[in-house]
Design a protein around this motif. Structure first.
Motif, PDB file in Angstrom:
ATOM      1  N   CYS A 152       6.400  -0.454   7.804  1.00  0.00           N
ATOM      2  CA  CYS A 152       5.619  -0.038   6.637  1.00  0.00           C
ATOM      3  C   CYS A 152       4.155  -0.443   6.735  1.00  0.00           C
ATOM      4  N   SER A 153       3.811  -1.300   7.716  1.00  0.00           N
ATOM      5  CA  SER A 153       2.453  -1.851   7.845  1.00  0.00           C
ATOM      6  C   SER A 153       2.031  -2.589   6.575  1.00  0.00           C
ATOM      7  N   SER A 154       3.016  -3.196   5.881  1.00  0.00           N
ATOM      8  CA  SER A 154       2.738  -3.924   4.655  1.00  0.00           C
ATOM      9  C   SER A 154       3.951  -4.798   4.327  1.00  0.00           C
ATOM     10  N   THR A 155       3.682  -5.854   3.589  1.00  0.00           N
ATOM     11  CA  THR A 155       4.764  -6.713   3.092  1.00  0.00           C
ATOM     12  C   THR A 155       4.864  -6.662   1.574  1.00  0.00           C
ATOM     13  N   ASP A 156       4.134  -5.754   0.952  1.00  0.00           N
ATOM     14  CA  ASP A 156       4.172  -5.613  -0.511  1.00  0.00           C
ATOM     15  C   ASP A 156       5.309  -4.683  -0.901  1.00  0.00           C
ATOM     16  N   PHE A 157       6.526  -5.081  -0.645  1.00  0.00           N
ATOM     17  CA  PHE A 157       7.685  -4.268  -0.987  1.00  0.00           C
ATOM     18  C   PHE A 157       7.882  -4.285  -2.502  1.00  0.00           C
ATOM     19  N   PRO A 158       8.192  -3.134  -3.095  1.00  0.00           N
ATOM     20  CA  PRO A 158       8.373  -3.097  -4.557  1.00  0.00           C
ATOM     21  C   PRO A 158       9.602  -3.904  -4.990  1.00  0.00           C
ATOM     22  N   GLU A 159       9.428  -4.641  -6.081  1.00  0.00           N
ATOM     23  CA  GLU A 159      10.504  -5.466  -6.652  1.00  0.00           C
ATOM     24  C   GLU A 159      10.778  -5.019  -8.090  1.00  0.00           C
ATOM     25  N   PRO A 160      11.999  -4.624  -8.441  1.00  0.00           N
ATOM     26  CA  PRO A 160      13.104  -4.285  -7.534  1.00  0.00           C
ATOM     27  C   PRO A 160      12.796  -3.000  -6.750  1.00  0.00           C
ATOM     28  N   PRO A 161      13.533  -2.696  -5.706  1.00  0.00           N
ATOM     29  CA  PRO A 161      14.856  -3.212  -5.298  1.00  0.00           C
ATOM     30  C   PRO A 161      14.799  -4.415  -4.360  1.00  0.00           C
ATOM     31  N   TYR A 162      13.608  -4.828  -3.856  1.00  0.00           N
ATOM     32  CA  TYR A 162      13.538  -6.004  -2.990  1.00  0.00           C
ATOM     33  C   TYR A 162      13.950  -7.228  -3.803  1.00  0.00           C
ATOM     34  N   PRO A 163      14.742  -8.149  -3.266  1.00  0.00           N
ATOM     35  CA  PRO A 163      15.136  -8.293  -1.854  1.00  0.00           C
ATOM     36  C   PRO A 163      16.472  -7.652  -1.482  1.00  0.00           C
ATOM     37  N   ASP A 164      17.153  -7.038  -2.488  1.00  0.00           N
ATOM     38  CA  ASP A 164      18.441  -6.415  -2.160  1.00  0.00           C
ATOM     39  C   ASP A 164      18.258  -5.234  -1.208  1.00  0.00           C
ATOM     40  N   GLN A 165      17.184  -4.521  -1.359  1.00  0.00           N
ATOM     41  CA  GLN A 165      16.902  -3.370  -0.511  1.00  0.00           C
ATOM     42  C   GLN A 165      15.403  -3.324  -0.246  1.00  0.00           C
ATOM     43  N   ILE A 166      15.021  -3.083   0.978  1.00  0.00           N
ATOM     44  CA  ILE A 166      13.608  -3.064   1.353  1.00  0.00           C
ATOM     45  C   ILE A 166      13.136  -1.626   1.417  1.00  0.00           C
ATOM     46  N   VAL A 167      12.153  -1.307   0.584  1.00  0.00           N
ATOM     47  CA  VAL A 167      11.579   0.034   0.517  1.00  0.00           C
ATOM     48  C   VAL A 167      10.086  -0.085   0.764  1.00  0.00           C
ATOM     49  N   CYS A 168       9.546   0.806   1.581  1.00  0.00           N
ATOM     50  CA  CYS A 168       8.112   0.770   1.860  1.00  0.00           C
ATOM     51  C   CYS A 168       7.314   1.099   0.599  1.00  0.00           C
ATOM     52  N   PRO A 169       6.208   0.421   0.368  1.00  0.00           N
ATOM     53  CA  PRO A 169       5.386   0.727  -0.809  1.00  0.00           C
ATOM     54  C   PRO A 169       4.700   2.076  -0.671  1.00  0.00           C
ATOM     55  N   GLN A 170       4.389   2.680  -1.801  1.00  0.00           N
ATOM     56  CA  GLN A 170       3.688   3.958  -1.774  1.00  0.00           C
ATOM     57  C   GLN A 170       2.267   3.753  -1.252  1.00  0.00           C
ATOM     58  N   GLY A 171       1.853   4.621  -0.365  1.00  0.00           N
ATOM     59  CA  GLY A 171       0.529   4.478   0.235  1.00  0.00           C
ATOM     60  C   GLY A 171       0.543   3.692   1.511  1.00  0.00           C
ATOM     61  N   GLY A 172       1.580   2.848   1.717  1.00  0.00           N
ATOM     62  CA  GLY A 172       1.683   2.068   2.945  1.00  0.00           C
ATOM     63  C   GLY A 172       0.549   1.080   3.086  1.00  0.00           C
ATOM     64  N   GLY A 173       0.231   0.750   4.315  1.00  0.00           N
ATOM     65  CA  GLY A 173      -0.837  -0.212   4.597  1.00  0.00           C
ATOM     66  C   GLY A 173      -1.596   0.184   5.835  1.00  0.00           C
ATOM     67  N   LEU A 174      -2.520  -0.640   6.218  1.00  0.00           N
ATOM     68  CA  LEU A 174      -3.341  -0.361   7.389  1.00  0.00           C
ATOM     69  C   LEU A 174      -2.592  -0.708   8.660  1.00  0.00           C
ATOM     70  N   GLU A 175      -2.766   0.116   9.676  1.00  0.00           N
ATOM     71  CA  GLU A 175      -2.144  -0.145  10.965  1.00  0.00           C
ATOM     72  C   GLU A 175      -2.710  -1.437  11.576  1.00  0.00           C
ATOM     73  N   GLY A 176      -1.821  -2.273  12.064  1.00  0.00           N
ATOM     74  CA  GLY A 176      -2.241  -3.522  12.682  1.00  0.00           C
ATOM     75  C   GLY A 176      -2.579  -4.625  11.705  1.00  0.00           C
ATOM     76  N   SER A 177      -2.293  -4.394  10.407  1.00  0.00           N
ATOM     77  CA  SER A 177      -2.604  -5.433   9.412  1.00  0.00           C
ATOM     78  C   SER A 177      -1.517  -6.498   9.317  1.00  0.00           C
ATOM     79  N   ILE A 178      -0.368  -6.262   9.954  1.00  0.00           N
ATOM     80  CA  ILE A 178       0.741  -7.207   9.889  1.00  0.00           C
ATOM     81  C   ILE A 178       0.574  -8.254  10.980  1.00  0.00           C
ATOM     82  N   SER A 179       0.682  -9.493  10.595  1.00  0.00           N
ATOM     83  CA  SER A 179       0.601 -10.597  11.544  1.00  0.00           C
ATOM     84  C   SER A 179       1.774 -11.536  11.322  1.00  0.00           C
TER      85      SER A 179
END
Length: 304
Positions: A152-179
């Motif tokens: 997803c290039s992001s860790t801002d998963f919407p809550e809920p359903p996180y942590p029961d289910q991991i869904v990518c956030p709308q709009g995603g994130g920048l490529e290479g922003s995950i460290s």
């Protein structure tokens, strides 16, 4: 004069011999009495002497209740504060209002932390025979968060359903922003709570060894002498596991807080021996638990 001196020395020698004999007799009688007391303690089991065992159990329960009541009375200010806070939280929890969103958030966080603490306790309790919840629960959770973060290039998963289910956030994130550090910050709460649970699971060996030492009286006790003889014999052993156990024991016994911290900060299957050693040598509770908590919940979890 010489004859008189010789006569005087003979009674003194005889008296000294009698003193040694009396000393040996006293030592043998003390050992026999200790042996009888030990055999009597071992015979106090429910299936052999149920009435006596239950009688002593009730007496010990009453003594413990009296001690705990006295300790609570000595800390009555703190007890009153805890009761007031519990009453306020109960009132806020049962009363409708705009604050319910914060109450539900705190409740959700508390249950989530308690879940991981419980898994940590299951992992380390039972002298190394516990459930390996890191491989079964925490490891897969960290792996799923890592894979989803890179996808997803992001860790801002919407809550809920996180942590029961991991869904990518709308709009995603920048490529290479995950460290690595962004993923660590996402799973830090779960990992630290699991590590704190493993630290709590190390307390039973400490308390058992401490209680055995307190009930065993003084260093002249036969059990303590046997323990020392066992350590002296083990020092001459050449086995790798035996030498590792002795290394853990010597580090904890000589270095203290920092020795316990070093043993708790690395994956160490022999750490149960550190708890038993600390309990036997009467290491203060907060010295043992504080070092174990910092080592397992902070240092070791960040390494893992």
């Amino acid at each position: 004069m010489a004859a008189n001196g010789a006569k005087c020395e003979q009674p003194q020698k005889r008296a000294g011999a009698k003193g040694k004999q009396n000393g040996k007799a006293i030592d043998s009688s003390v050992r026999e009495r200790r042996q009888r007391d030990k055999e009597e303690r071992l015979s106090l089991v429910v299936w052999r002497r149920p009435v006596t065992t239950i009688h002593y159990f009730l007496l010990e329960t009453l003594i413990k209740l009296k001690e705990w009541t006295f300790q609570l009375w000595q800390r009555r200010g703190l007890v009153s504060l805890v009761l007031v806070l519990c009453s306020l939280f109960s009132f806020a929890y049962s009363t409708e209002g705009s604050h319910q969103q914060w109450v539900s958030y705190l409740e959700k966080r508390f249950l989530w932390c308690a879940y991981w603490v419980g898994l940590g306790i299951l992992s380390s309790v039972g002298l190394g025979t516990g459930l390996h919840t890191f491989l079964l629960y925490l490891g897969p959770h960290i792996a799923s968060v890592t894979l989803a973060a890179y996808e997803c290039s992001s860790t801002d998963f919407p809550e809920p359903p996180y942590p029961d289910q991991i869904v990518c956030p709308q709009g995603g994130g920048l490529e290479g922003s995950i460290s690595l550090f962004s993923i660590m910050s996402k799973v830090r709460l779960e990992a630290c709570m699991w590590g704190a649970g493993t630290a709590i699971g190390e307390l039973p060996p400490y308390f058992m060894a401490r209680a055995a030492r307190l009930s065993g009286a003084d260093p002249e006790d036969e059990d303590y002498e046997e323990f020392e003889e066992m350590l002296e014999q083990a020092e001459g052993a050449q086995g790798l596991v035996t030498r590792a156990k002795l290394g853990v024991q010597h580090m904890v016994q000589k270095v203290g807080f920092f020795g316990i911290l070093a043993c708790a900060s690395i994956p160490n299957p022999l750490f149960d021996l550190a708890g038993i050693t600390c309990g036997h040598f009467m290491v203060p509770f907060w010295t043992f638990f504080g070092a174990t908590l910092i080592g397992k919940a902070v240092i070791k979890m960040h390494i893992q």
